[in-house]
Design an enzyme around this catalytic site. Structure first.
Site, PDB file in Angstrom:
ATOM      1  N   LYS A  58     -30.024  42.567-168.442  1.00 42.16           N
ATOM      2  CA  LYS A  58     -30.106  41.607-168.689  1.00 42.16           C
ATOM      3  C   LYS A  58     -31.673  41.670-168.015  1.00 42.16           C
ATOM      4  O   LYS A  58     -32.561  40.552-169.264  1.00 42.16           O
ATOM      5  CB  LYS A  58     -29.303  40.890-167.135  1.00 42.16           C
ATOM      6  CG  LYS A  58     -27.790  40.546-168.129  1.00 42.16           C
ATOM      7  CD  LYS A  58     -27.088  40.266-166.745  1.00 42.16           C
ATOM      8  CE  LYS A  58     -25.225  40.146-167.123  1.00 42.16           C
ATOM      9  NZ  LYS A  58     -24.763  39.992-166.305  1.00 42.16           N
ATOM     10  N   GLN A 102     -24.377  37.668-160.076  1.00 41.92           N
ATOM     11  CA  GLN A 102     -24.114  38.838-160.317  1.00 41.92           C
ATOM     12  C   GLN A 102     -22.724  39.419-159.327  1.00 41.92           C
ATOM     13  O   GLN A 102     -23.095  39.378-158.536  1.00 41.92           O
ATOM     14  CB  GLN A 102     -24.671  40.108-160.082  1.00 41.92           C
ATOM     15  CG  GLN A 102     -24.013  41.916-160.943  1.00 41.92           C
ATOM     16  CD  GLN A 102     -23.811  41.670-162.552  1.00 41.92           C
ATOM     17  OE1 GLN A 102     -24.697  40.521-163.667  1.00 41.92           O
ATOM     18  NE2 GLN A 102     -22.912  41.624-163.205  1.00 41.92           N
ATOM     19  N   ASP A 125     -25.608  30.504-166.317  1.00 36.59           N
ATOM     20  CA  ASP A 125     -24.475  31.431-166.701  1.00 36.59           C
ATOM     21  C   ASP A 125     -22.765  31.161-166.549  1.00 36.59           C
ATOM     22  O   ASP A 125     -21.490  31.564-166.891  1.00 36.59           O
ATOM     23  CB  ASP A 125     -24.437  32.556-165.237  1.00 36.59           C
ATOM     24  CG  ASP A 125     -23.895  33.466-166.134  1.00 36.59           C
ATOM     25  OD1 ASP A 125     -23.078  34.312-167.069  1.00 36.59           O
ATOM     26  OD2 ASP A 125     -23.358  34.748-164.975  1.00 36.59           O
TER      27      ASP A 125
END
Ligand code: NAP
Length: 288
Positions: A58, A102, A125
């Protein structure tokens, strides 16, 4: 001559490339106009090899698109309170426009508490309760990235959703549940299936649109795909295998995503696009 029909592929890789190119152009404009590049903070607890790889990937994509990233690696011994404090500080930091935690973070962490420390305007996200609610009410906000990517694929291939029966297999907070809400917002009739569903094949056979979001290799059999259906396979299992039996399903479907190269690349494209959008919002550039 073979008369076997073959579905058209929904090429997520190509669409994602185009979205990332547009995002990079926007990021460059923001940097030129404000002297500030969009910045994504990535937070990683522990050193799980798959998570380390995902974050590295990413960040590399961010760099290619002209988005800065600030990486915050935390030891696996980090407590929920410490993680919440770290994320809350990033939420207050004007130099950070988007925050990605994450996950999974490890069994000792209250992930929900950690996600909720992300301020909604930086939730690129789409993992907070605020973002889920805003999405469900069709209000401005950031969507969960994989569902957002699935919807963009459907749009790019002109798939009519109104009145269609969409079957979503899987109900996780980041994938199954939100994609069902987004399909509902487009007037599809949505059925959610999960591990307690009885007779999954019978329900799949009724679907005009199938979204597979389970994590079980080839759980959805080709013979259960309704002829002419649209199949989106978000599943990613060892050996590059999806949740749908691709070879059999493509002989019945009208459109189908390959694995890899279908839904997967769209997720990161949406993450980058939302990070640049967040920067634009926070730097007050929307009205330009
Ligand atoms: P998850 O949190 O493990 O959720 C899996 C869902 O599948 C659960 O709702 C579960 O039901 C359901 N399920 C399990 N076994 C089932 C069965 N036999 N029949 C019907 N439903 C069943 O997984 P996730 O995070 O949503 O991810 C799902 C898949 O998508 C994984 O392969 C993952 O790698 C992939 N993924 C891909 C991307 C991408 O960027 N392409 C992003 C995220 C995830 P219960 O709720 O009843 O347990």
């Amino acid at each position: 001559m073979s008369t076997t029909r073959t579905a058209q592929l929904m090429e997520g890789a190509g669409l994602a490339r185009r979205i990332i190119e547009e995002t990079a152009t926007k990021a460059a404009e923001i940097s030129r106009f404000t002297g500030t590049a969009p910045c994504l903070a990535t937070v990683l607890v522990g050193e799980d090899p798959a998570s380390v790889t995902y974050v590295r990937m990413k960040r590399a994509r961010c760099a290619k698109a002209g988005i800065q990233s600030r990486h915050i690696p935390l030891p696996s011994t980090t407590t929920t309170v410490e993680l919440v404090d770290t994320i809350a500080a990033l939420s207050r930091d004007p130099g950070v426009h988007g925050i990605l935690l994450q996950h999974p973070c490890g069994p000792h962490i209250d992930e929900r508490a950690a996600f909720e420390a992300i301020s909604p305007e930086k939730d690129v996200d789409g993992v907070t309760m605020h973002s889920f609610a805003a999405m469900s009410f069709a209000l401005p906000g950031f969507v969960s990235c994989t569902p957002g990517g699935i919807m963009q694929l459907l749009d790019a291939y002109d798939v009519e959703l109104a009145g269609k029966h969409a079957v979503v297999v899987g109900r996780s907070a980041i994938l199954g549940k939100p994609v069902g809400m987004l399909l509902l917002a487009k007037d599809a009739t949505v059925t959610y299936c999960h591990s307690r569903t009885t007779d999954l094949p019978a329900i799949v056979r009724e679907a005009d649109i199938v979204v597979a979001a389970v994590g079980r290799p080839r759980l959805i059999r080709g013979e259960d795909i309704k002829p002419g259906a649209v199949v989106l396979d978000a599943g990613y299992n060892p050996g590059n295998v999806g949740d749908v039996d691709f070879d059999a399903a493509r002989t019945r479907a009208r459109l189908i995503t390959p694995v890899p190269g279908g839904v997967g690349p769209m997720t990161i494209a949406v993450l980058l696009a939302q990070t640049v959008q967040a920067a634009e919002n926070q730097l007050g550039l929307q009205e330009r």
